[in-house]
Write an enzyme that holds these catalytic residues in place. Sequence first.
Site, PDB file in Angstrom:
ATOM      1  N   LYS A  60       3.762   7.106  10.277  1.00  0.00           N
ATOM      2  CA  LYS A  60       3.800   5.947   9.433  1.00  0.00           C
ATOM      3  C   LYS A  60       4.799   5.225   9.433  1.00  0.00           C
ATOM      4  CE  LYS A  60       1.588   9.036   5.367  1.00  0.00           C
ATOM      5  NZ  LYS A  60      -0.097   9.605   5.746  1.00  0.00           N
ATOM      6  N   GLU A  69       7.878   2.646   0.155  1.00  0.00           N
ATOM      7  CA  GLU A  69       7.268   1.189   0.534  1.00  0.00           C
ATOM      8  C   GLU A  69       6.825   0.905  -1.063  1.00  0.00           C
ATOM      9  OE1 GLU A  69       4.112   2.599   3.141  1.00  0.00           O
ATOM     10  OE2 GLU A  69       2.656   2.993   1.162  1.00  0.00           O
ATOM     11  N   ARG A 101      -9.526   9.835  15.039  1.00  0.00           N
ATOM     12  CA  ARG A 101      -9.655  11.208  14.577  1.00  0.00           C
ATOM     13  C   ARG A 101     -11.440  10.966  13.419  1.00  0.00           C
ATOM     14  NH1 ARG A 101      -9.673  12.609   8.920  1.00  0.00           N
ATOM     15  NH2 ARG A 101      -7.633  12.624   8.000  1.00  0.00           N
TER      16      ARG A 101
HETATM   17  P1  ADP Z   1      -9.755  12.257   5.494  1.00  0.00           P
HETATM   18  O1  ADP Z   1      -8.842  10.721   5.705  1.00  0.00           O
HETATM   19  O2  ADP Z   1     -10.475  12.473   6.524  1.00  0.00           O
HETATM   20  O3  ADP Z   1     -10.525  12.542   3.761  1.00  0.00           O
HETATM   21  P2  ADP Z   1      -7.649  13.853   4.644  1.00  0.00           P
HETATM   22  O4  ADP Z   1      -6.730  13.451   4.370  1.00  0.00           O
HETATM   23  O5  ADP Z   1      -8.654  14.989   3.492  1.00  0.00           O
HETATM   24  O6  ADP Z   1      -8.774  13.199   5.148  1.00  0.00           O
HETATM   25  O7  ADP Z   1      -7.882  14.965   5.958  1.00  0.00           O
HETATM   26  C1  ADP Z   1      -8.483  15.988   6.159  1.00  0.00           C
HETATM   27  C2  ADP Z   1      -8.166  17.472   6.586  1.00  0.00           C
HETATM   28  O8  ADP Z   1      -7.172  17.222   7.326  1.00  0.00           O
HETATM   29  C3  ADP Z   1      -8.139  18.335   4.801  1.00  0.00           C
HETATM   30  O9  ADP Z   1      -8.615  19.425   5.905  1.00  0.00           O
HETATM   31  C4  ADP Z   1      -5.909  18.342   5.118  1.00  0.00           C
HETATM   32  O10 ADP Z   1      -5.869  19.061   4.401  1.00  0.00           O
HETATM   33  C5  ADP Z   1      -6.297  17.745   6.766  1.00  0.00           C
HETATM   34  N1  ADP Z   1      -5.518  16.825   7.144  1.00  0.00           N
HETATM   35  C6  ADP Z   1      -4.533  15.819   6.793  1.00  0.00           C
HETATM   36  N2  ADP Z   1      -3.379  15.664   7.602  1.00  0.00           N
HETATM   37  C7  ADP Z   1      -3.791  16.245   7.975  1.00  0.00           C
HETATM   38  C8  ADP Z   1      -2.330  16.547   8.486  1.00  0.00           C
HETATM   39  N3  ADP Z   1      -0.718  15.712   8.997  1.00  0.00           N
HETATM   40  N4  ADP Z   1      -0.973  17.578   8.748  1.00  0.00           N
HETATM   41  C9  ADP Z   1      -1.956  18.978   8.648  1.00  0.00           C
HETATM   42  N5  ADP Z   1      -3.237  18.781   8.038  1.00  0.00           N
HETATM   43  C10 ADP Z   1      -3.719  17.873   7.546  1.00  0.00           C
HETATM   44  P1  ADP Z   2      -2.697  10.797   4.116  1.00  0.00           P
HETATM   45  O1  ADP Z   2      -1.248  10.475   4.727  1.00  0.00           O
HETATM   46  O2  ADP Z   2      -2.115  11.743   2.857  1.00  0.00           O
HETATM   47  O3  ADP Z   2      -3.791  10.298   3.816  1.00  0.00           O
HETATM   48  P2  ADP Z   2      -1.827   7.509   2.741  1.00  0.00           P
HETATM   49  O4  ADP Z   2      -0.850   6.995   3.391  1.00  0.00           O
HETATM   50  O5  ADP Z   2      -3.216   7.790   3.976  1.00  0.00           O
HETATM   51  O6  ADP Z   2      -1.590   8.836   2.899  1.00  0.00           O
HETATM   52  O7  ADP Z   2      -1.995   7.591   1.052  1.00  0.00           O
HETATM   53  C1  ADP Z   2      -3.188   8.400   0.534  1.00  0.00           C
HETATM   54  C2  ADP Z   2      -3.262   7.696  -0.675  1.00  0.00           C
HETATM   55  O8  ADP Z   2      -1.978   7.308  -2.095  1.00  0.00           O
HETATM   56  C3  ADP Z   2      -4.177   7.089  -0.619  1.00  0.00           C
HETATM   57  O9  ADP Z   2      -5.527   6.546  -0.657  1.00  0.00           O
HETATM   58  C4  ADP Z   2      -3.684   5.981  -2.404  1.00  0.00           C
HETATM   59  O10 ADP Z   2      -4.385   6.192  -2.582  1.00  0.00           O
HETATM   60  C5  ADP Z   2      -2.485   6.272  -2.465  1.00  0.00           C
HETATM   61  N1  ADP Z   2      -1.350   5.276  -1.394  1.00  0.00           N
HETATM   62  C6  ADP Z   2      -0.616   5.493  -0.276  1.00  0.00           C
HETATM   63  N2  ADP Z   2      -0.114   4.576  -0.408  1.00  0.00           N
HETATM   64  C7  ADP Z   2       0.197   3.508  -1.814  1.00  0.00           C
HETATM   65  C8  ADP Z   2       0.691   2.446  -1.774  1.00  0.00           C
HETATM   66  N3  ADP Z   2       2.019   1.952  -1.410  1.00  0.00           N
HETATM   67  N4  ADP Z   2       0.555   2.139  -3.248  1.00  0.00           N
HETATM   68  C9  ADP Z   2      -0.780   2.462  -4.031  1.00  0.00           C
HETATM   69  N5  ADP Z   2      -1.320   3.949  -3.197  1.00  0.00           N
HETATM   70  C10 ADP Z   2      -0.757   4.337  -2.384  1.00  0.00           C
HETATM   71 MG    MG Z   3      -4.995   8.446   4.176  1.00  0.00          MG
END
Ligand code: ADP
Ligand code: ADP
Ligand code: MG
Length: 490
Positions: A111, A194, A287
Amino acid sequence: MMFKKILIANRGEIAVRIMRACKELGVKTVAVYSDADKNSQHAQLAEEALPIESYLNVDSLLRAARASGADAVHPGYGFLSENASFALAVESATLKFIGPSADSIRAMGDKAESKIRMKKAGVPTVPGFEGLESESDFKKAAKEIGYPVLVKAAAGGGGKGMRVVDDEAGLGEAVQSSAREALNSFGDDRLLVEKYIPNAHHIEFQVFGDEHGNLVHLFERECSTQRRYQKIIEETPSPLLTPELRKQMGEAAVSAARAVNYYNAGTIEFIVDPDTLQYYFLEMNTRLQVEHPITEAITGLDLAQWQIRVAAGEHFPYSQEQLTQRGHAIECRVYAEDPANGFLPSAGKLLQYLEPRGLGIRVDSGFRASDEVTHFYDPLLAKLIVHAENRETAIQKMQAALREFVVHGVTTNIDFMQAVLSHPDFAEGKVSTKWVEDHFKWNPPAEPSFESLIAAALADTLVPSSTSQVSSSNEIDPFSPWKNPNGFRN
Ligand code: ADP
Ligand code: ADP
Ligand code: MG
């Protein structure tokens, strides 16, 4: 040249989804399964199934690939799908990795680094800082950004390692616990901080490219209905986007993907401030996404098949101008979890399991009745997807389909999602990412008592029902089961 045999390095509904795509393309499939998954549907659906130590064990997976003679590997989502070393290991074993290049995965996998790259490419990112070390670094950064801030893991995923911090007093503890969780989950404790955007919408764009330079976006997915930073309900189109904003964000998504020479399926996630309509790049998922079926519904494109076809060298035949959105699609993630108890996963045997059917209804699942749901993996049971003419009719269709979905044996979030869909805020498209946790009060329906269930079952058995009388007096129907001489009665 189309592949002859593809190994699917995954489990559950996504493994089943990819196997179906392979079969439709005339490609043989190889499943892999862990001990806990010996009898699971994905292992039975494939032409061949091989045991592995774990879905995270690269050597074990490659051994299975060699033993089966597969010529390509599809990683699905989760597990090793965003692991650049796995992609490299697959290619070194002279197999095709069905996904982007290892370089693209590496560039977007982090990230912190991906944000730096995106800033250079002119894509707006959430104001913040990366590469912080000491507590005073964090304090200085947070002060400059302005509270509330969000502390998150650079290597994060699945909502893990994130903390919202409202003032300086809470910063030290948040940084420590976030780093600890990140180290445990991802083996990497680097953090970034952030601006926390309150009431934000999560809107992401599907991008898709072939290996000959054609790269397009397939419109957005609104994924704001979340719990613990994880999605529960997704829809497309987003009720928040105007055609101009859609065009701008779509172009930003394509630029973001182009900056890392992206091909195959990917998703650019943005966070959008609903008051200013300002959008910011969050991360890229390199993916196929859990919620890809709603994009398939409104574009009419089979993304899993196209992933395989472009990996086999085909041209993606559509330009951006040729792509359109048709109707409205919603996905509900049916989880074995208890919303009344902190969304804790629920395990058990599926005593009864009946999926809804009908026009515009799709269910992607990896379970059948009598299957065991274990604590070992993600508690996703099924994805219910509906497609209708507009948002209102899609919501109605989803509500009807959820009513038809029967799951006994584990607790599910079905009633909870039903309540969300019936809420006026959802109808108005006003749900933001913290809405479920901060605004939604849910009272689960009272469970029928064991005695009342037994009473109902007995009543059904002992009292002749009106239907059976109507049927048994039906003298016209020669095939009536009531005329069956074997003595069978309902
Ligand atoms: P999407 O954004 O496709 O909805 P999710 O964040 O819900 O994806 O993740 C999809 C699947 O991958 C879930 O089973 C989640 O626990 C797993 N997952 C996502 N990112 C990671 C990671 N960095 N390491 C391990 N598992 C992950
Ligand atoms: P992950 O890899 O776990 O999906 P993300 O960075 O995509 O992590 O963030 C997951 C969720 O967290 C987002 O869908 C949003 O709901 C919240 N989020 C992430 N960053 C922010 C932000 N800067 N402000 C508000 N909500 C956030
Ligand atoms: Mg995300």
